[in-house]
Write a protein that holds these residues in place. Sequence first.
Motif, PDB file in Angstrom:
ATOM      1  N   PHE A   1       0.848  -1.188   0.000  1.00 52.30           N
ATOM      2  CA  PHE A   1       0.000   0.000   0.000  1.00 52.30           C
ATOM      3  C   PHE A   1       0.885   1.240   0.000  1.00 52.30           C
ATOM      4  N   SER A   2       0.791   2.021  -1.066  1.00 50.54           N
ATOM      5  CA  SER A   2       1.606   3.234  -1.208  1.00 50.54           C
ATOM      6  C   SER A   2       0.683   4.435  -1.356  1.00 50.54           C
ATOM      7  N   PRO A   3       0.244   5.026  -0.242  1.00 50.40           N
ATOM      8  CA  PRO A   3      -0.705   6.139  -0.325  1.00 50.40           C
ATOM      9  C   PRO A   3      -0.153   7.342  -1.063  1.00 50.40           C
ATOM     10  N   GLU A   4       1.181   7.465  -1.100  1.00 44.33           N
ATOM     11  CA  GLU A   4       1.793   8.599  -1.790  1.00 44.33           C
ATOM     12  C   GLU A   4       1.444   8.615  -3.276  1.00 44.33           C
ATOM     13  N   ARG A   5       1.118   7.464  -3.827  1.00 44.36           N
ATOM     14  CA  ARG A   5       0.820   7.363  -5.258  1.00 44.36           C
ATOM     15  C   ARG A   5      -0.643   7.622  -5.579  1.00 44.36           C
ATOM     16  N   LEU A   6      -1.490   7.723  -4.561  1.00 45.02           N
ATOM     17  CA  LEU A   6      -2.915   7.920  -4.807  1.00 45.02           C
ATOM     18  C   LEU A   6      -3.172   9.348  -5.273  1.00 45.02           C
ATOM     19  N   PRO A   7      -4.070   9.520  -6.234  1.00 46.00           N
ATOM     20  CA  PRO A   7      -4.399  10.877  -6.675  1.00 46.00           C
ATOM     21  C   PRO A   7      -5.168  11.642  -5.612  1.00 46.00           C
ATOM     22  N   SER A   8      -5.050  12.941  -5.638  1.00 46.32           N
ATOM     23  CA  SER A   8      -5.819  13.813  -4.741  1.00 46.32           C
ATOM     24  C   SER A   8      -7.139  14.199  -5.423  1.00 46.32           C
ATOM     25  N   PRO A   9      -8.132  14.559  -4.621  1.00 42.76           N
ATOM     26  CA  PRO A   9      -8.116  14.617  -3.159  1.00 42.76           C
ATOM     27  C   PRO A   9      -8.180  13.230  -2.530  1.00 42.76           C
ATOM     28  N   ARG A  10      -7.583  13.150  -1.330  1.00 39.48           N
ATOM     29  CA  ARG A  10      -7.604  11.902  -0.580  1.00 39.48           C
ATOM     30  C   ARG A  10      -8.510  12.063   0.632  1.00 39.48           C
ATOM     31  N   ALA A  11      -9.476  11.165   0.759  1.00 42.01           N
ATOM     32  CA  ALA A  11     -10.417  11.188   1.884  1.00 42.01           C
ATOM     33  C   ALA A  11     -10.181   9.947   2.736  1.00 42.01           C
ATOM     34  N   TRP A  12      -9.898  10.171   4.007  1.00 40.58           N
ATOM     35  CA  TRP A  12      -9.611   9.076   4.941  1.00 40.58           C
ATOM     36  C   TRP A  12     -10.764   9.019   5.944  1.00 40.58           C
ATOM     37  N   PHE A  13     -11.429   7.864   5.998  1.00 37.60           N
ATOM     38  CA  PHE A  13     -12.548   7.641   6.915  1.00 37.60           C
ATOM     39  C   PHE A  13     -12.120   6.639   7.991  1.00 37.60           C
ATOM     40  N   HIS A  14     -12.506   6.902   9.235  1.00 32.66           N
ATOM     41  CA  HIS A  14     -12.173   5.969  10.318  1.00 32.66           C
ATOM     42  C   HIS A  14     -13.424   5.492  11.028  1.00 32.66           C
ATOM     43  N   ALA A  15     -13.527   4.157  11.156  1.00 31.96           N
ATOM     44  CA  ALA A  15     -14.621   3.525  11.899  1.00 31.96           C
ATOM     45  C   ALA A  15     -14.004   2.480  12.819  1.00 31.96           C
ATOM     46  N   VAL A  16     -14.227   2.597  14.115  1.00 30.87           N
ATOM     47  CA  VAL A  16     -13.471   1.780  15.050  1.00 30.87           C
ATOM     48  C   VAL A  16     -13.775   0.291  14.927  1.00 30.87           C
TER      49      VAL A  16
END
Length: 434
Positions: free
Chosen positions: A47-62
Motif C-alpha cells: 500500500f503506497s498512499p503517496e501514489r494515490l491521486p488527490s483529493p484523498r479522503a480518509w474515513f475511520h470507523a473503530v
Amino acid sequence: MSRFLYNLILHGAGMPALALYYLPAVVLSGKYRRSLRGKLGRLPAGFSPERLPSPRAWFHAVSVGEVVALTPMVEAFRKLRPDASVIVSTGTETGQDRARDMLPVLDGLIYLPLDFPWLVDPVVRRISPDLFVLMETELWPNLIHSLKSAGTKVVLANGRISDRSFPRYLLFRRLFRSTLAAPDLFLMSSEVDRERILAMGAAAEKVHVTGNTKFDAAFGDVPSDAEQQVRDLLGIPNGTRVLVAASTHPGEHEIVLDAYSMLRTAFPDLLLIIVPRHVEKTPAIVAAMQDRRLPAPYLRSSADRGETRNGRTGTIIDRTGELFRVFSVASVVFVGGSLVRKGGQNILEPAAWGKVVLFGPSMEDFRDARDILLRCGAGIQVQGASDLAAAVTRLLSEPERTTETGALGRAEILKHVGSAARNARFLVECLDLE
C-alpha cells in the motif's frame, strides 16, 4: 497545555497499561496478531498512499457497528466525488473484516495507529489526506493535532455522545478543549447529541444535526432470498416459530435461556436462535443451557460440516457477519446489550425486516431508534426473564397483529433514512472549501 497533559498521562500510564493488555493477548491467544503491526503505525505491504491521486479522503470507523454506519456515507460521498481516493481505517480486526466485505472497492484499508505522536505522525505524513472523517465519538487528540498540522479538513460524522460518556467528557472538557476546537465540522446524529457536543465546548457554527446513518445502513440491503437461504442452511421448516436473541452479552445469555425455559411450556416447538455479540462466548452459552437442562444446541458451524439439526430447538450462531440475514426467519426478536449496561445493540436491522423488537432498559446508544419503535408499538422494553417471556407469549399468540405492528415499525424507521446523503454533501462542501 491540555494536549501536553494528555500525553503525559498517555505515556506515563497508557503505555504500561497497553503493554499489559496487548502482549498477553497476542502471545497467549493470538488475538490482535493481524492488527498489531497496523496499530504500531505500519501500513499494509504494497500500500503506497503517496501514489494515490488527490483529493484523498480518509474515513475511520473503530469497529463493526461504525463500519456499518460508515458504508452508506462512503458510497454517497463517492457518487458526489468519484475523483477522490478513499481510504478506510478501523480499530478492530472484526471491523476490518466487515469493511472488506461491505466496502470492497477502496483505495486503501488500514488499521488506525495507537494515539501516540510517534505512531500517528508518520502515517498522517504518508497518507497526507485532504479530508479526514471520524465516526461517532472517536476523538483522538494526537491524531487530530497531526491532521490539522498537515492542513487536513477534519469532520466528526454521525456524532454521538452517549449517556455514559457525557459526564466524563464534561469532567475532562478542559483536557479536550484544543481537540474540540480543531475539527472543521461536527455532524451530529440528534438534537440531544448536538446539545452535548456544545456543552463540551464545540463551536456552535460548526455543529449540524444530520441524522444517523445507521438508518440508511439498515435499509441498504434487505435481500429477498435471505429467508429461504437461512432456513435451508439451518434446517428450519416454513411456519416454525422462531425467537432470535441477537447480540447478547454475558449476563443476558442466561436471562434469555431462563425466558426460553418458561416459553417451552406453552410453545414446545419454539426455536431459539442465539447470536452472541462475541462468538467466543459460545462454550459459556452451551454450559448455561446444560445447567438449565435444555437440549444441546445446534451450532451454525455444524452446518459447514454437513451436520443436520436433528430436531434440536436451540441454535447458536457461532459465525460472525450473519446476524442481519438471520433476522429474516424471526417471529420475534430480542436485541441484547440492553439488559446489561452496554447501551444496547442495533435494533434498526430487525426493524428493517419488519420485526417487532424487544430490548431492555439500557438503550442509550440507540435512543432515537428506540423512541421511534416505542411510539408505534414495534418496540417493547422488558426488564428481565419473566417480562421477556410474557412479551414473547403475547406476540406469538397474535401473529397477524404482530406482523402488522412490525410493518408499521419498518415504515416509521424508513421516514428517517437520508442521513448518509446529507453527511456526504457536508463532506464535499468541507473538502472544497479553501
